[in-house]
Design a protein around this motif. Structure first.
Motif, short mmCIF file in Angstrom:
data_model
loop_
_atom_site.label_atom_id
_atom_site.label_comp_id
_atom_site.label_asym_id
_atom_site.label_seq_id
_atom_site.Cartn_x
_atom_site.Cartn_y
_atom_site.Cartn_z
N ARG A 134 -2.36 -1.22 -2.01
CA ARG A 134 -1.63 -2.52 -2.52
C ARG A 134 -0.48 -2.91 -1.47
O ARG A 134 0.02 -4.04 -1.71
CB ARG A 134 -0.78 -1.95 -3.76
CG ARG A 134 -1.47 -1.70 -5.07
CD ARG A 134 -0.58 -1.64 -6.23
NE ARG A 134 -1.15 -0.57 -7.09
CZ ARG A 134 -0.83 0.72 -7.50
NH1 ARG A 134 -0.13 1.47 -6.46
NH2 ARG A 134 -1.45 1.63 -8.14
N ASP A 169 -5.14 -0.60 -11.70
CA ASP A 169 -5.02 -1.98 -11.28
C ASP A 169 -6.39 -2.13 -10.01
O ASP A 169 -6.71 -3.24 -9.69
CB ASP A 169 -3.75 -2.59 -10.68
CG ASP A 169 -3.18 -1.69 -9.43
OD1 ASP A 169 -3.62 -0.64 -9.60
OD2 ASP A 169 -2.78 -2.36 -8.67
N GLY A 175 -7.70 -6.04 -7.66
CA GLY A 175 -7.80 -4.71 -6.79
C GLY A 175 -8.99 -4.83 -6.04
O GLY A 175 -8.71 -4.26 -4.77
N ARG A 178 -8.07 -6.82 -2.85
CA ARG A 178 -7.11 -6.28 -2.05
C ARG A 178 -7.96 -5.27 -1.24
O ARG A 178 -7.67 -5.10 0.08
CB ARG A 178 -5.96 -5.61 -2.96
CG ARG A 178 -4.85 -6.49 -3.40
CD ARG A 178 -3.93 -5.40 -3.83
NE ARG A 178 -3.99 -4.71 -4.87
CZ ARG A 178 -3.72 -5.17 -6.18
NH1 ARG A 178 -3.25 -6.57 -6.44
NH2 ARG A 178 -3.84 -4.37 -7.27
#
Length: 238
Positions: A134, A169, A175, A178
């Motif tokens: 993240r 997530d 997710g 990312r």
């Protein structure tokens, strides 16, 4: 402790009670190492086929030399050890949230630790894999934003059976986006799961990645005297 069972270390952690155990399997006398968090087994050397295949399947998708690989989840080290068996791997970062597990490897309490410590390509990183995903800076503090050819993950029991709710997530489309941003073009994401393939999660990956598939890995289960299966999800950054 009996001659057949030994608790090698026990720690209180923010996630709960963590223990490393060694025992002899009745009948065969085989030495088995186990890591237990509270009442759940995180890893057992009795069942390693899928952890090994996770690494092999991911790297089979890639060509070229000096591949840069991240493994999320150290455990007993079987996935990381298998990555290093591939001569075309140039570097390996292994990220684990439990510093105690890293210490056990560094101290040689876990057999694979000696192999990992002896290989110059390998670096053990104490950190929360999901938080690093993240962060926007990635997994290598020495090189923020560094991209990798393969990201191989064995942490949660499955996309639906999580060790902590905050990991949820990671298994969403956001997710996956990312994660894809931390892969080189054509790079591979591989995920171990203890559960059968989930069509919903495969569809989520397909929103972001190409060549998405779920491989079922079969292995004998001596405790239940039957065959067991795990799943390896594979996906490629387009």
């Amino acid at each position: 402790m009996s001659a057949r069972f030994q608790e090698l270390d026990y720690r209180q952690t923010p996630l709960g009670e963590l223990s490393l155990r060694r025992r002899l399997e009745p009948g065969t006398g085989r030495e088995v190492h186990e890591i237990k968090l509270n009442e759940e087994f995180l890893m057992s050397s009795l069942f390693t086929v899928a952890e090994v295949e996770l690494a092999h399947l991911a790297l089979a998708e890639l060509s070229g030399d000096s591949l840069n690989v991240v493994v999320g989840g150290l455990g007993l080290g079987y996935t990381a050890q298998t990555v290093l068996e591939h001569a075309n791997v140039g570097s390996l970062l292994v990220v684990d949230a439990l510093g105690e597990v890293i210490e056990w490897h560094q101290q040689g309490l876990i057999p694979a630790g000696r192999t990992l410590a002896a290989d110059e390509r390998c670096r053990l990183v104490h950190g929360d894999f999901f938080a690093l995903t993240r962060s926007g800076e990635g997994f290598d503090a020495a090189e923020p934003g560094r991209l990798f050819d393969a990201i191989v993950v064995d942490i949660d029991h499955s996309p639906r059976h999580l060790l902590h709710p905050s990991n949820a997530d990671f298994y969403t489309a956001e997710g996956a986006q990312r994660l894809a941003a931390l892969l080189t073009p054509g790079g591979v994401f591989a995920l171990w799961s203890n559960d059968p393939p989930e069509a919903e999660y495969t569809a989520t990956l397909a929103e972001v990645f190409t060549d998405v598939r779920a491989e079922v890995v079969r292995f004998p289960n001596p405790l239940q005297e039957r065959e067991s299966t795990n799943t390896v999800y594979l996906a490629r950054r387009g």
